[in-house]
Motif scaffolding. Structure first.
Motif, PDB file in Angstrom:
ATOM      1  N   VAL A 165     -71.428 -67.473 -52.058  1.00 16.63           N
ATOM      2  CA  VAL A 165     -72.539 -68.391 -51.794  1.00 16.63           C
ATOM      3  C   VAL A 165     -72.290 -69.101 -50.472  1.00 16.63           C
ATOM      4  CG1 VAL A 165     -73.877 -70.344 -52.653  1.00 16.63           C
ATOM      5  CG2 VAL A 165     -72.797 -68.773 -54.277  1.00 16.63           C
ATOM      6  N   ASP A 166     -73.318 -69.147 -49.630  1.00 16.27           N
ATOM      7  CA  ASP A 166     -73.297 -69.940 -48.394  1.00 16.27           C
ATOM      8  C   ASP A 166     -74.239 -71.121 -48.575  1.00 16.27           C
ATOM      9  OD1 ASP A 166     -71.516 -68.261 -47.119  1.00 16.27           O
ATOM     10  OD2 ASP A 166     -73.083 -67.036 -46.204  1.00 16.27           O
ATOM     11  N   LEU A 167     -73.733 -72.320 -48.296  1.00 13.41           N
ATOM     12  CA  LEU A 167     -74.513 -73.543 -48.501  1.00 13.41           C
ATOM     13  C   LEU A 167     -74.785 -74.229 -47.171  1.00 13.41           C
ATOM     14  CD1 LEU A 167     -72.428 -74.655 -51.541  1.00 13.41           C
ATOM     15  CD2 LEU A 167     -74.896 -74.357 -51.659  1.00 13.41           C
ATOM     16  N   THR A 168     -76.053 -74.382 -46.854  1.00 13.73           N
ATOM     17  CA  THR A 168     -76.469 -75.138 -45.682  1.00 13.73           C
ATOM     18  C   THR A 168     -76.658 -76.585 -46.116  1.00 13.73           C
ATOM     19  OG1 THR A 168     -77.584 -73.202 -44.750  1.00 13.73           O
ATOM     20  CG2 THR A 168     -78.167 -75.349 -43.841  1.00 13.73           C
ATOM     21  N   VAL A 169     -75.741 -77.450 -45.720  1.00 11.01           N
ATOM     22  CA  VAL A 169     -75.756 -78.850 -46.156  1.00 11.01           C
ATOM     23  C   VAL A 169     -76.680 -79.651 -45.255  1.00 11.01           C
ATOM     24  CG1 VAL A 169     -74.333 -80.874 -46.649  1.00 11.01           C
ATOM     25  CG2 VAL A 169     -73.400 -78.585 -47.002  1.00 11.01           C
ATOM     26  N   GLN A 170     -77.560 -80.416 -45.871  1.00 12.36           N
ATOM     27  CA  GLN A 170     -78.596 -81.130 -45.125  1.00 12.36           C
ATOM     28  C   GLN A 170     -78.020 -82.109 -44.110  1.00 12.36           C
ATOM     29  OE1 GLN A 170     -81.315 -84.028 -47.157  1.00 12.36           O
ATOM     30  NE2 GLN A 170     -82.854 -82.497 -46.693  1.00 12.36           N
ATOM     31  N   SER A 171     -76.924 -82.777 -44.449  1.00 11.87           N
ATOM     32  CA  SER A 171     -76.364 -83.806 -43.571  1.00 11.87           C
ATOM     33  C   SER A 171     -75.399 -83.252 -42.535  1.00 11.87           C
ATOM     34  CB  SER A 171     -75.641 -84.871 -44.417  1.00 11.87           C
ATOM     35  OG  SER A 171     -74.586 -84.274 -45.166  1.00 11.87           O
ATOM     36  N   VAL A 172     -75.213 -81.924 -42.496  1.00 12.86           N
ATOM     37  CA  VAL A 172     -74.257 -81.307 -41.571  1.00 12.86           C
ATOM     38  C   VAL A 172     -75.011 -80.398 -40.600  1.00 12.86           C
ATOM     39  CG1 VAL A 172     -72.249 -79.792 -41.360  1.00 12.86           C
ATOM     40  CG2 VAL A 172     -72.411 -81.401 -43.277  1.00 12.86           C
ATOM     41  N   PRO A 173     -74.900 -80.617 -39.274  1.00  9.40           N
ATOM     42  CA  PRO A 173     -75.558 -79.738 -38.295  1.00  9.40           C
ATOM     43  C   PRO A 173     -75.016 -78.309 -38.398  1.00  9.40           C
ATOM     44  CG  PRO A 173     -74.842 -81.790 -37.262  1.00  9.40           C
ATOM     45  CD  PRO A 173     -74.217 -81.745 -38.618  1.00  9.40           C
ATOM     46  N   THR A 174     -75.868 -77.380 -38.785  1.00 11.63           N
ATOM     47  CA  THR A 174     -75.421 -76.009 -39.032  1.00 11.63           C
ATOM     48  C   THR A 174     -74.948 -75.320 -37.756  1.00 11.63           C
ATOM     49  OG1 THR A 174     -77.006 -75.873 -40.855  1.00 11.63           O
ATOM     50  CG2 THR A 174     -76.090 -73.801 -40.041  1.00 11.63           C
ATOM     51  N   GLN A 175     -75.655 -75.521 -36.645  1.00 13.99           N
ATOM     52  CA  GLN A 175     -75.292 -74.846 -35.404  1.00 13.99           C
ATOM     53  C   GLN A 175     -73.912 -75.256 -34.910  1.00 13.99           C
ATOM     54  OE1 GLN A 175     -78.471 -75.571 -32.639  1.00 13.99           O
ATOM     55  NE2 GLN A 175     -79.836 -74.062 -33.584  1.00 13.99           N
ATOM     56  N   GLU A 176     -73.499 -76.462 -35.244  1.00 15.02           N
ATOM     57  CA  GLU A 176     -72.211 -76.954 -34.761  1.00 15.02           C
ATOM     58  C   GLU A 176     -71.076 -76.686 -35.744  1.00 15.02           C
ATOM     59  OE1 GLU A 176     -70.343 -81.086 -32.830  1.00 15.02           O
ATOM     60  OE2 GLU A 176     -72.405 -81.027 -33.614  1.00 15.02           O
ATOM     61  N   TYR A 177     -71.342 -76.852 -37.040  1.00 13.74           N
ATOM     62  CA  TYR A 177     -70.268 -76.764 -38.025  1.00 13.74           C
ATOM     63  C   TYR A 177     -70.422 -75.613 -39.013  1.00 13.74           C
ATOM     64  CZ  TYR A 177     -69.453 -81.459 -36.231  1.00 13.74           C
ATOM     65  OH  TYR A 177     -69.220 -82.539 -35.407  1.00 13.74           O
TER      66      TYR A 177
END
Length: 268
Positions: A165-177
């Protein structure tokens, strides 16, 4: 006259047996060979290969045990709010005081946990059974975070055990982290209602949000741990975000479904 001479010459040697016959040019043989190789590879892949597919659905980070909504056992006026937002409390700890005709009643926690929401304020008149607080159940401060992904019911049967599972966390910038990694721990095979989700998360709005397109199935995801990141969990980037994750954070989960053989969906 010239045409007549050509016609007579054709009649004299209709088959042109004295001329060499060229069956194919070298370029033609090359094209034919490439075509045969490609078709053979496609046949082998159709029989032995597999197609990976994923399903994406809304998710939320929690400590796995869920939350509960604390309700007032009496009707009256709130005279004091003892607990604070975000505070961790043991079981049977006071949260607020309610003045009734028979005196002051203390509303206490049912189980140990963290106050994630306070609905009561000083001076407010409340009725018996009114929601006064939401409490996330946490036994220890070291309890790990989990992700609960609310997947459409029709996709539940295709989710294998221990699926990535890959989780895109709302409070974490995806492009950076990047994204957060995890594995499926359990799949609840029964679809959940808005009331069930609200009771587990301690938030009636989330229950409505996760069921707006139908009753989903809850998939519990165990997050992959890492000692090399600030959050303590594994990310697609080397270090992940420079801060810790908190519960009740929204995310989007992408779950890898069971691989399918191409011949299964190519054939009618």
């Amino acid at each position: 006259m010239q045409f007549r001479q050509q016609a007579l010459a054709k009649l004299q040697s209709p088959e042109e047996l004295d001329l060499p016959v060229r069956y194919a040019r070298p370029q033609g043989w090359l094209v034919l060979a490439v075509t045969v190789v490609v078709m053979a590879a496609a046949c082998v892949w159709a029989v032995t290969g597999s197609v990976a597919s994923t399903v994406s659905a809304p998710a939320i980070l929690t400590h796995g045990q869920g939350s509960y909504i604390l309700q007032s056992p009496v009707a009256g006026q709130v005279t004091e709010v003892v607990a604070e937002q975000g505070q961790r409390l043991p079981a049977d700890a006071p949260v607020l005081h309610v003045r009734t005709a028979d005196g002051v009643t203390v509303v206490r926690t049912v189980a140990a946990g963290r106050i994630t929401g306070l609905a009561a304020t000083i001076g407010q008149i409340i009725q018996t059974g009114a929601n006064v607080a939401s409490v996330e159940k946490i036994a220890r401060t070291s309890d790990p975070l989990y992700a609960t992904v609310y997947v459409p019911a029709e996709n539940a049967a295709s989710i294998p055990a221990d699926a990535a599972v890959d989780l895109t966390v709302q409070s974490v910038p995806t492009q950076e982290y990047g994204v957060l990694h995890g594995r499926v721990k359990t799949v609840d095979r029964s679809a959940q209602s808005a009331q069930q989700i609200s009771a587990f998360l301690g938030d009636s709005q989330l229950g409505e949000q996760f069921t707006k397109d139908g009753r989903p199935v809850a998939v519990l995801v165990k997050l992959d741990k890492s000692s090399g990141t600030k959050s303590g969990y594994e990310w697609s980037s080397a270090d992940g975000p420079p801060f810790a994750l908190t519960s009740m954070t929204s995310a989007t989960g992408s779950i890898r479904l069971a691989d399918q053989h191409p011949v299964d969906w190519l054939l009618p």
